[in-house]
Design an enzyme around this catalytic site. Structure first.
Site, PDB file in Angstrom:
ATOM      1  N   THR A 190       0.720  -1.017   0.458  1.00  0.00           N
ATOM      2  CA  THR A 190      -0.118   0.090   0.200  1.00  0.00           C
ATOM      3  C   THR A 190       0.786   0.890   0.017  1.00  0.00           C
ATOM      4  O   THR A 190       1.686   1.389   0.650  1.00  0.00           O
ATOM      5  CB  THR A 190      -0.388  -0.101   1.445  1.00  0.00           C
ATOM      6  OG1 THR A 190      -2.095  -1.189   0.975  1.00  0.00           O
ATOM      7  CG2 THR A 190      -2.220   1.293   1.651  1.00  0.00           C
ATOM      8  N   VAL A 219     -13.139  -4.148   3.181  1.00  0.00           N
ATOM      9  CA  VAL A 219     -12.038  -2.740   3.806  1.00  0.00           C
ATOM     10  C   VAL A 219     -11.786  -2.536   4.324  1.00  0.00           C
ATOM     11  O   VAL A 219     -11.454  -3.340   5.942  1.00  0.00           O
ATOM     12  CB  VAL A 219     -13.576  -1.533   4.058  1.00  0.00           C
ATOM     13  CG1 VAL A 219     -12.529  -0.029   3.952  1.00  0.00           C
ATOM     14  CG2 VAL A 219     -14.521  -1.037   2.755  1.00  0.00           C
ATOM     15  N   GLY A 220     -10.411  -2.191   4.611  1.00  0.00           N
ATOM     16  CA  GLY A 220      -9.424  -2.320   5.594  1.00  0.00           C
ATOM     17  C   GLY A 220      -9.134  -0.224   6.016  1.00  0.00           C
ATOM     18  O   GLY A 220     -10.065   0.344   6.121  1.00  0.00           O
TER      19      GLY A 220
HETATM   20  C1  SD4 Z   1      -5.724  -3.098   3.984  1.00  0.00           C
HETATM   21  N1  SD4 Z   1      -3.419  -1.789   4.980  1.00  0.00           N
HETATM   22  O1  SD4 Z   1      -6.294  -3.072   3.394  1.00  0.00           O
HETATM   23  C2  SD4 Z   1      -3.822  -2.229   3.703  1.00  0.00           C
HETATM   24  C3  SD4 Z   1      -2.629  -2.855   2.901  1.00  0.00           C
HETATM   25  C4  SD4 Z   1      -1.735  -2.906   3.025  1.00  0.00           C
HETATM   26  O2  SD4 Z   1       0.315  -3.278   2.000  1.00  0.00           O
HETATM   27  O3  SD4 Z   1      -1.061  -2.126   3.632  1.00  0.00           O
HETATM   28  N2  SD4 Z   1      -0.985  -3.575   1.902  1.00  0.00           N
HETATM   29  O4  SD4 Z   1      -5.243  -3.858   5.401  1.00  0.00           O
END
Ligand code: SD4
Length: 331
Positions: A190, A219-220
Site C-alpha cells: 500500500t 474494507v481495510g
Molecule cells: C489493508 N493496509 O487493506 C492495507 C493493506 C496494505 O500493504 O497495507 N498492504 O489492510
C-alpha cells in the site's frame, strides 16, 4: 492468518485513543521536540511508505514547481495506481476471493478536508475519485456501486483492473483457497504518502487494493480517515501499511498525530503506535504493520512490527530509501 481470526479482528475501536496516564509520561519527548523547533523547517518534503521512488519523484516534481502538497500527494500515489507491476495498488491489484479487484483510497488536505472511496471497482485511480468526493460532494466516504457511479459522472473511465498476471495468480490461489498473509511479501505494498509544500502546508493520501483474496466487501484501514491516514496541519501527518484490521483497532494514524501534538517526535510516535498494536496482540506476531509520520518541521520517522519496512523520502538534501527499525528483530 487464520480466516476466523482475520474476521474476528476487524472491529472498530475509535474511543480512548489517548488516555491521561499516557499523557503524563511524555515530558522527555516534549523536551526533545522543543529542541527541534529551533531547527529550520525542512520544506518542501515528500515521503511515502515502502520504496516507491517513482512516486516520490513525481510528488517532488510537483512540489518543486510550487504545487500544493495536496496535488503532490495525489500525483505521487497515482504513479503506483497506474503501475500494473505493483499488485497491491490500483490497476493490477490482486482481487478478492470472488476474483474482483476492489480498491480503497483517501486523501486529506491542510484544512482537515478529506475524501475517501471504499470497495471501488473498475476505476484505476481511486485517489482522484476520493479527491472529487472531498471537493464535489458534501460527503467524505462513498462506497461500492455509488462510488463507481459517481466516478463515471465525474468523467473517470471504466477499466478492467485484473491483469494477465493477477488473473493467473488468482486461478492458482483458487486451487487451495487458503487465506494467509506472508510478512512483507504478499500484500504489503500500500502506498501512503505525506508531503509539505513550500508554504509549509501538509497533505496526505493513501491507496490500496487491500489484502489479496480478502472476503468480498472487506474494507481495510487505508481509506479510513484516522486509521490509514491522518493529517493535522498544525502538527503533522501519519500513514500506515500492513494488516489494516490491526491499524483500525488502534486508530493508528490519528493516534500518532495526537502523540506528536503532545510533543513526541515522529519516530517516537510511530514506535508508540506499533507498541499499542502489539499490546493487543500478545499471542500473535504473524503480521506486519509499518507506520510513517512527519511533523510540521519536516522531521520524519517510521517503525514497524517486523524488519523489512522502509520509506522513501525526497528533500533538497536528496532522494533516499530510509530503513526502519522494528519491534521484532527477526521475522
Ligand atoms: C489493508 N493496509 O487493506 C492495507 C493493506 C496494505 O500493504 O497495507 N498492504 O489492510
Amino acid at each position: 492468518m487464520k480466516r476466523r481470526k482475520f474476521l474476528k479482528n476487524s472491529g472498530l475501536t475509535a474511543a480512548g485513543a489517548l488516555s491521561a496516564p499516557i499523557l503524563s509520561s511524555y515530558s522527555n519527548e516534549m523536551e526533545e521536540s522543543n529542541k527541534d523547533v529551533k531547527k529550520a523547517a525542512v520544506r518542501p518534503i515528500t515521503v511515502c511508505t515502502w520504496n516507491f521512488k517513482n512516486a516520490t519523484a513525481k510528488s517532488w516534481e510537483v512540489l518543486q514547481a510550487g504545487g500544493s502538497s495536496l496535488d503532490a500527494v495525489e500525483q505521487g500515489v497515482r504513479v503506483e495506481e497506474a503501475d500494473v507491476t505493483n499488485e497491491t495498488v490500483g490497476k493490477g491489484g490482486r482481487p478478492d476471493r470472488d476474483g474482483n479487484v476492489t480498491l480503497d483510497a483517501c486523501i486529506m488536505d491542510k484544512d482537515g478536508n478529506c475524501g475517501s472511496v471504499v470497495y471501488l471497482q473498475n476505476i484505476a485511480h481511486p485517489v482522484s475519485v476520493a479527491r472529487k468526493v472531498m471537493e464535489e460532494t458534501p460527503h467524505i466516504i462513498l462506497a461500492g456501486r455509488g462510488a463507481e457511479k459517481f466516478a463515471y459522472e465525474q468523467g473517470f473511465k471504466k477499466e478492467d483492473l485484473l491483469t494477465e498476471s493477477t488473473r493467473k495468480q488468482y486461478e492458482e490461489w483458487k486451487k487451495t483457497s487458503k487465506y494467509e498473509t506472508t510478512i512483507n511479501i504478499e500484500n504489503h505494498d500500500t502506498i501512503g504518502m505525506l508531503a509539505i509544500d513550500k508554504n509549509g502546508d501538509i497533505a496526505g493520501a493513501c491507496t490500496t487494493s487491500g489484502m489479496a483474496y480478502k472476503v468480498a466487501g472487506r474494507v481495510g484501514d487505508s481509506p479510513i480517515i484516522g486509521a490509514g491516514l491522518f493529517v493535522d496541519n498544525e502538527v503533522g501527518g501519519a500513514t500506515a501499511t500492513g494488516v489494516g484490521e490491526e491499524v483500525i483497532r488502534t486508530v493508528g494514524s490519528f493516534l500518532i498525530v495526537e502523540l506528536m501534538r503532545q510533543g513526541m517526535s515522529p519516530q517516537k510516535a510511530c514506535e508508540e503506535g506499533v507498541k499499542r498494536i502489539m499490546k493487543k496482540n500478545k499471542d500473535r506476531k504473524d503480521f506486519q504493520i509499518g507506520f510513517l509520520a512527519i511533523n510540521k518541521q519536516g522531521e520524519t520517522g517510521g517503525y514497524c512490527v517486523h524488519p523489512g519496512f522502509t520509506y522513501r523520502q525526497y528533500t533538497e538534501a536528496g532522494h533516499e530509501n530510509v530503513p526502519v527499525n522494528s519491534f521484532y528483530q527477526k521475522n
